[in-house]
Design an enzyme around this catalytic site. Sequence first.
Site, PDB file in Angstrom:
ATOM      1  N   LYS A 241      27.408  37.344  30.789  1.00 29.75           N
ATOM      2  CA  LYS A 241      27.283  38.210  31.965  1.00 29.75           C
ATOM      3  C   LYS A 241      26.818  39.600  31.525  1.00 29.75           C
ATOM      4  O   LYS A 241      27.496  40.272  30.758  1.00 29.75           O
ATOM      5  CB  LYS A 241      28.629  38.299  32.700  1.00 29.75           C
ATOM      6  CG  LYS A 241      28.675  39.353  33.810  1.00 29.75           C
ATOM      7  CD  LYS A 241      29.999  39.333  34.579  1.00 29.75           C
ATOM      8  CE  LYS A 241      30.116  40.515  35.557  1.00 29.75           C
ATOM      9  NZ  LYS A 241      31.386  40.525  36.298  1.00 29.75           N
ATOM     10  N   ASP A 246      29.195  47.881  37.056  1.00 28.36           N
ATOM     11  CA  ASP A 246      29.710  47.232  38.265  1.00 28.36           C
ATOM     12  C   ASP A 246      30.464  48.251  39.116  1.00 28.36           C
ATOM     13  O   ASP A 246      31.630  48.532  38.883  1.00 28.36           O
ATOM     14  CB  ASP A 246      30.638  46.072  37.867  1.00 28.36           C
ATOM     15  CG  ASP A 246      31.127  45.294  39.085  1.00 28.36           C
ATOM     16  OD1 ASP A 246      30.595  45.522  40.191  1.00 28.36           O
ATOM     17  OD2 ASP A 246      32.030  44.443  38.920  1.00 28.36           O
ATOM     18  N   LYS A 253      34.286  49.556  44.500  1.00 29.40           N
ATOM     19  CA  LYS A 253      35.581  49.624  43.809  1.00 29.40           C
ATOM     20  C   LYS A 253      36.196  50.989  44.078  1.00 29.40           C
ATOM     21  O   LYS A 253      35.483  51.989  44.122  1.00 29.40           O
ATOM     22  CB  LYS A 253      35.379  49.468  42.304  1.00 29.40           C
ATOM     23  CG  LYS A 253      35.064  48.065  41.853  1.00 29.40           C
ATOM     24  CD  LYS A 253      34.975  48.000  40.333  1.00 29.40           C
ATOM     25  CE  LYS A 253      34.474  46.640  39.868  1.00 29.40           C
ATOM     26  NZ  LYS A 253      35.425  45.545  40.171  1.00 29.40           N
ATOM     27  N   ASP A 265      31.017  45.873  31.798  1.00 32.93           N
ATOM     28  CA  ASP A 265      30.875  44.596  32.509  1.00 32.93           C
ATOM     29  C   ASP A 265      29.729  43.748  31.956  1.00 32.93           C
ATOM     30  O   ASP A 265      29.429  42.685  32.496  1.00 32.93           O
ATOM     31  CB  ASP A 265      30.690  44.863  34.017  1.00 32.93           C
ATOM     32  CG  ASP A 265      31.284  43.765  34.887  1.00 32.93           C
ATOM     33  OD1 ASP A 265      32.137  43.004  34.373  1.00 32.93           O
ATOM     34  OD2 ASP A 265      30.880  43.650  36.059  1.00 32.93           O
ATOM     35  N   ASP A 324      31.426  42.676  45.310  1.00 28.21           N
ATOM     36  CA  ASP A 324      32.031  42.923  43.993  1.00 28.21           C
ATOM     37  C   ASP A 324      32.205  41.618  43.202  1.00 28.21           C
ATOM     38  O   ASP A 324      32.483  41.646  42.009  1.00 28.21           O
ATOM     39  CB  ASP A 324      33.382  43.629  44.175  1.00 28.21           C
ATOM     40  CG  ASP A 324      33.869  44.292  42.896  1.00 28.21           C
ATOM     41  OD1 ASP A 324      33.076  44.384  41.940  1.00 28.21           O
ATOM     42  OD2 ASP A 324      35.041  44.711  42.863  1.00 28.21           O
ATOM     43  N   GLU A 326      30.068  39.740  41.931  1.00 28.05           N
ATOM     44  CA  GLU A 326      28.638  39.645  41.607  1.00 28.05           C
ATOM     45  C   GLU A 326      28.378  38.853  40.327  1.00 28.05           C
ATOM     46  O   GLU A 326      27.310  38.283  40.169  1.00 28.05           O
ATOM     47  CB  GLU A 326      28.047  41.051  41.479  1.00 28.05           C
ATOM     48  CG  GLU A 326      28.215  41.745  40.114  1.00 28.05           C
ATOM     49  CD  GLU A 326      29.666  41.980  39.715  1.00 28.05           C
ATOM     50  OE1 GLU A 326      30.531  42.010  40.610  1.00 28.05           O
ATOM     51  OE2 GLU A 326      29.945  42.121  38.515  1.00 28.05           O
ATOM     52  N   ARG A 328      29.506  36.045  39.160  1.00 28.11           N
ATOM     53  CA  ARG A 328      29.249  34.606  39.352  1.00 28.11           C
ATOM     54  C   ARG A 328      27.843  34.362  39.883  1.00 28.11           C
ATOM     55  O   ARG A 328      27.268  33.316  39.648  1.00 28.11           O
ATOM     56  CB  ARG A 328      30.339  34.027  40.271  1.00 28.11           C
ATOM     57  CG  ARG A 328      30.341  34.568  41.664  1.00 28.11           C
ATOM     58  CD  ARG A 328      31.661  34.320  42.378  1.00 28.11           C
ATOM     59  NE  ARG A 328      32.739  35.179  41.861  1.00 28.11           N
ATOM     60  CZ  ARG A 328      34.011  35.099  42.243  1.00 28.11           C
ATOM     61  NH1 ARG A 328      34.386  34.202  43.137  1.00 28.11           N
ATOM     62  NH2 ARG A 328      34.912  35.909  41.733  1.00 28.11           N
TER      63      ARG A 328
END
Length: 474
Positions: A241, A246, A253, A265, A324, A326, A328
Amino acid sequence: MFFKIQRNPKGSIAYLVDATDQLNQVQLEKQELEYVLQEFKKDNHLVSINKYSHHIYLLKVNSPADWKNDEQVRKQGAQLCKLLNEKKEVAINLDNLSGHKKAAYLLAEGMALANYQFLKYKTDQKKLKHSLNDIFFNNQSLTVKELRELETIIQAVYKSRDLINEPLHYLNAEQLSREIQDIGKEGGFRVQVLGKAKIEQMKMGGILAVNAGSILPPTFNILEHRPQKFINKAPIVLVGKGIVYDTGGLSLKPTPASMDRMKSDMSGAAVVTGIMYAVAMLDLPLHVIGLIPAAENRPGENAYVPGDVISMYDGTTVEVLNTDAEGRLVLADALHYAKKYKPELVMDFATLTGAAANALGDVAICAMGTAKENTKEQLKTSGYRQFEKLVEMPLWDEYGLMIKSDIADLKNIGGPVGGAITAGKFLEHFTDYPWMHFDIAGVSYHVSGKDYRPVGGVAMGVRMAVDFLMHYVK
Ligand code: BES
Ligand code: ZN
Ligand code: ZN
């Protein structure tokens, strides 16, 4: 940090023992010996003696060699590293007198991992830099092969940590690609970078949706180690990933606490790059491919919104109920891309869910997947051996029901519970091969350091996976 198999006549010496009679081989005055024995008895297993021209360090290591005792030796390495830097020592000789054959390796590993610093943005680097730079071994303490492995693995972890620690301002998706290319050149693996136009042409809808709110383009990176001879019948694919930041997107967030570490992230991407570096440097006889979708999750003008239905690279439609979730989405496109290799095994690394962090803290990696039991056992063994432990979660059907959408094939969030597994079920939908998912959200980054895992990027997963691939060979 440098490792050498030779004696440094001027440097201090650390002796490793697992029984007190081995201290007879060390040149100690009677009083000094008594002092050491006394300290050992008090459970102080790291004793230093000032010989004026140099120091002698006595370390009592635990044996027999097993995963718990081995970890204790790594931690003692971290402790010794701290002491040496306090004393402004530049080099240390390691002399393993104990019956634990790998003790010097483990101690040096702990020292080197603890000695890591990220000083790029400090103006007084010279002053801050740790003094310790060289570890010398006598030839009873380490083999040449072990030396090369140790060097490579430490470098792999350092590179991975550097990437994690870089802020977004420097490390956007395109810069991440350039860094991967540089590491590829150094380590000897091939890198192909697909830019935004190509990603659009291929209709990688997950990556494009996540990146839509950013003014900077995403990238898709293909890393490859393909030696002349390899023993696997089909490639092993690693997916990481690469969310360079993020914010949560429009499902923003809450700031500050939950956004502070979101530059990390892309830890999965960093871990995959580190593994590829080690695999190439050790020239493992395996065909290994790395796939890294890199994007930024921002609530910009054109950002995707909760309620949007997007079309993924494989054609699956996904109702986005939380921007959020994101990770996946970008991983799904990469997992679909992996199918073209008809891979023998795919392993993905991702800071995917707060739920994984809640379940296991910073203690273990949250693992799940469809790989064979035997593969899972080997992975868990590597996890224990490197103390990057795995806890397996079940991918039962009930969790799959939680991500069914009313209007699309899937939705990108489950309910309020089981978040690590529903994320895993989402990914599973895009696989048709033996697959393992490693959620490293809880372990990839330390706000305050611990033992040989300093503040910032940890790069957990690199040593576990390299260990697994090295044994895959045998
Ligand atoms: N990057 C985060 C997961 C994360 C959380 C990593 C904490 C490191 C520390 C991920 O993209 C995310 O935001 N996940 C959401 C998913 C939820 C909206 C279904 C989460 O876990 O809260
Ligand atoms: Zn997120
Ligand atoms: Zn994320």
